[in-house]
Design an enzyme around this catalytic site. Sequence first.
Site, PDB file in Angstrom:
ATOM      1  N   LYS A  12      75.117 115.581 -52.529  1.00 44.99           N
ATOM      2  CA  LYS A  12      75.477 116.794 -52.049  1.00 44.99           C
ATOM      3  C   LYS A  12      76.621 116.710 -50.899  1.00 44.99           C
ATOM      4  O   LYS A  12      76.903 115.889 -50.398  1.00 44.99           O
ATOM      5  CB  LYS A  12      74.234 117.596 -51.637  1.00 44.99           C
ATOM      6  CG  LYS A  12      73.418 117.952 -52.660  1.00 44.99           C
ATOM      7  CD  LYS A  12      72.250 118.832 -52.229  1.00 44.99           C
ATOM      8  CE  LYS A  12      71.384 119.033 -53.296  1.00 44.99           C
ATOM      9  NZ  LYS A  12      70.252 120.103 -53.031  1.00 44.99           N
ATOM     10  N   TYR A  52      72.581 126.234 -60.985  1.00 41.15           N
ATOM     11  CA  TYR A  52      71.427 126.510 -60.560  1.00 41.15           C
ATOM     12  C   TYR A  52      70.634 128.036 -61.068  1.00 41.15           C
ATOM     13  O   TYR A  52      69.856 128.491 -60.331  1.00 41.15           O
ATOM     14  CB  TYR A  52      71.510 126.812 -58.910  1.00 41.15           C
ATOM     15  CG  TYR A  52      71.342 125.216 -58.302  1.00 41.15           C
ATOM     16  CD1 TYR A  52      70.165 124.489 -58.401  1.00 41.15           C
ATOM     17  CD2 TYR A  52      72.440 125.039 -57.145  1.00 41.15           C
ATOM     18  CE1 TYR A  52      70.252 123.251 -57.690  1.00 41.15           C
ATOM     19  CE2 TYR A  52      72.499 123.739 -56.415  1.00 41.15           C
ATOM     20  CZ  TYR A  52      71.465 122.804 -56.631  1.00 41.15           C
ATOM     21  OH  TYR A  52      71.151 121.802 -55.840  1.00 41.15           O
ATOM     22  N   ASN A 115      69.913 118.905 -48.162  1.00 43.23           N
ATOM     23  CA  ASN A 115      68.889 117.792 -48.512  1.00 43.23           C
ATOM     24  C   ASN A 115      69.365 116.402 -49.295  1.00 43.23           C
ATOM     25  O   ASN A 115      69.047 115.750 -49.561  1.00 43.23           O
ATOM     26  CB  ASN A 115      67.651 118.272 -48.780  1.00 43.23           C
ATOM     27  CG  ASN A 115      68.285 118.811 -50.405  1.00 43.23           C
ATOM     28  OD1 ASN A 115      69.228 118.915 -50.620  1.00 43.23           O
ATOM     29  ND2 ASN A 115      66.730 119.198 -50.709  1.00 43.23           N
ATOM     30  N   HIS A 118      70.498 115.705 -55.160  1.00 41.41           N
ATOM     31  CA  HIS A 118      69.672 116.518 -56.175  1.00 41.41           C
ATOM     32  C   HIS A 118      69.322 115.652 -57.385  1.00 41.41           C
ATOM     33  O   HIS A 118      70.203 114.783 -57.648  1.00 41.41           O
ATOM     34  CB  HIS A 118      70.629 117.652 -56.851  1.00 41.41           C
ATOM     35  CG  HIS A 118      70.037 118.258 -58.116  1.00 41.41           C
ATOM     36  ND1 HIS A 118      69.064 119.245 -57.760  1.00 41.41           N
ATOM     37  CD2 HIS A 118      70.343 118.051 -59.148  1.00 41.41           C
ATOM     38  CE1 HIS A 118      68.664 119.442 -59.213  1.00 41.41           C
ATOM     39  NE2 HIS A 118      69.528 118.762 -60.110  1.00 41.41           N
ATOM     40  N   GLU A 129      71.521 118.983 -67.479  1.00 40.88           N
ATOM     41  CA  GLU A 129      72.260 118.810 -66.431  1.00 40.88           C
ATOM     42  C   GLU A 129      73.243 117.585 -66.442  1.00 40.88           C
ATOM     43  O   GLU A 129      74.500 117.738 -66.149  1.00 40.88           O
ATOM     44  CB  GLU A 129      71.472 118.558 -65.363  1.00 40.88           C
ATOM     45  CG  GLU A 129      70.569 119.594 -64.865  1.00 40.88           C
ATOM     46  CD  GLU A 129      69.421 119.473 -63.439  1.00 40.88           C
ATOM     47  OE1 GLU A 129      69.452 118.198 -63.182  1.00 40.88           O
ATOM     48  OE2 GLU A 129      69.080 120.071 -63.028  1.00 40.88           O
TER      49      GLU A 129
HETATM   50  P1  CMP Z   1      67.391 120.731 -55.343  1.00 47.36           P
HETATM   51  O1  CMP Z   1      66.613 119.714 -55.525  1.00 47.36           O
HETATM   52  O2  CMP Z   1      68.991 120.596 -55.232  1.00 47.36           O
HETATM   53  O3  CMP Z   1      67.235 122.026 -55.994  1.00 47.36           O
HETATM   54  C1  CMP Z   1      67.407 123.528 -55.470  1.00 47.36           C
HETATM   55  C2  CMP Z   1      67.910 123.589 -54.076  1.00 47.36           C
HETATM   56  O4  CMP Z   1      67.638 124.636 -53.386  1.00 47.36           O
HETATM   57  C3  CMP Z   1      66.775 122.220 -53.282  1.00 47.36           C
HETATM   58  O5  CMP Z   1      67.244 121.007 -53.640  1.00 47.36           O
HETATM   59  C4  CMP Z   1      67.120 122.747 -51.841  1.00 47.36           C
HETATM   60  O6  CMP Z   1      68.069 122.161 -51.203  1.00 47.36           O
HETATM   61  C5  CMP Z   1      67.357 124.205 -51.976  1.00 47.36           C
HETATM   62  N1  CMP Z   1      66.426 125.159 -51.168  1.00 47.36           N
HETATM   63  C6  CMP Z   1      66.807 125.930 -50.287  1.00 47.36           C
HETATM   64  N2  CMP Z   1      65.669 126.638 -49.807  1.00 47.36           N
HETATM   65  C7  CMP Z   1      64.694 126.169 -50.487  1.00 47.36           C
HETATM   66  C8  CMP Z   1      63.267 126.763 -50.856  1.00 47.36           C
HETATM   67  N3  CMP Z   1      62.688 127.301 -49.942  1.00 47.36           N
HETATM   68  N4  CMP Z   1      62.434 125.953 -51.717  1.00 47.36           N
HETATM   69  C9  CMP Z   1      63.267 125.038 -52.662  1.00 47.36           C
HETATM   70  N5  CMP Z   1      64.472 124.790 -52.461  1.00 47.36           N
HETATM   71  C10 CMP Z   1      65.167 125.344 -51.427  1.00 47.36           C
END
Ligand code: CMP
Length: 136
Positions: A12, A52, A115, A118, A129
């Site tokens: 990311k 998403y 984070n 993904h 995906e």
């Molecule tokens: P990712 O695995 O990319 O999938 C969706 C993303 O939403 C997740 O990682 C997080 O970076 C983001 N996100 C932000 N807030 C939340 C939340 N409360 N719960 C889960 N995902 C979140």
Amino acid sequence: MNNLEQTLSIIKPDAVERNLENEIKEMFKIKGFSILKEKKIQIEKSEAEKFYKVHETKPFYNDLCDYLSSGPIVVMVLEKSNAILGNRELMGATNPKDAAEGTIRKKYGISIDKNSVHGSDSVENAKIEIDFFFKD
Ligand code: CMP
């Protein structure tokens, strides 16, 4: 049993911005993943919204799509036996503060939004995906 699978991984914007691309790829390789395809791209917000879409009813959806389209990302197709679960284990919990030692998000994640990586969460979503980024 050799259950060879492919999964989609995204490095990311927060990680690309900090030049962590090679260190993260090395973590995948050490765990036995082959990187079959990869490209560095920046996507439009409209594309992030499509990617998403499963989260469109969530309160964090708009910020999430702004974020994924905010800078360059690296998208990869990873392959190994049981790749989907293996990638999720290597990434660690969604929120870096809950992630286990040795995981990518523990090591590099900044927040639940930033984070660093993904990964697909199921065989079905991995196909969707991978097609999203690599169908030609
Ligand atoms: P990712 O695995 O990319 O999938 C969706 C993303 O939403 C997740 O990682 C997080 O970076 C983001 N996100 C932000 N807030 C939340 C939340 N409360 N719960 C889960 N995902 C979140």
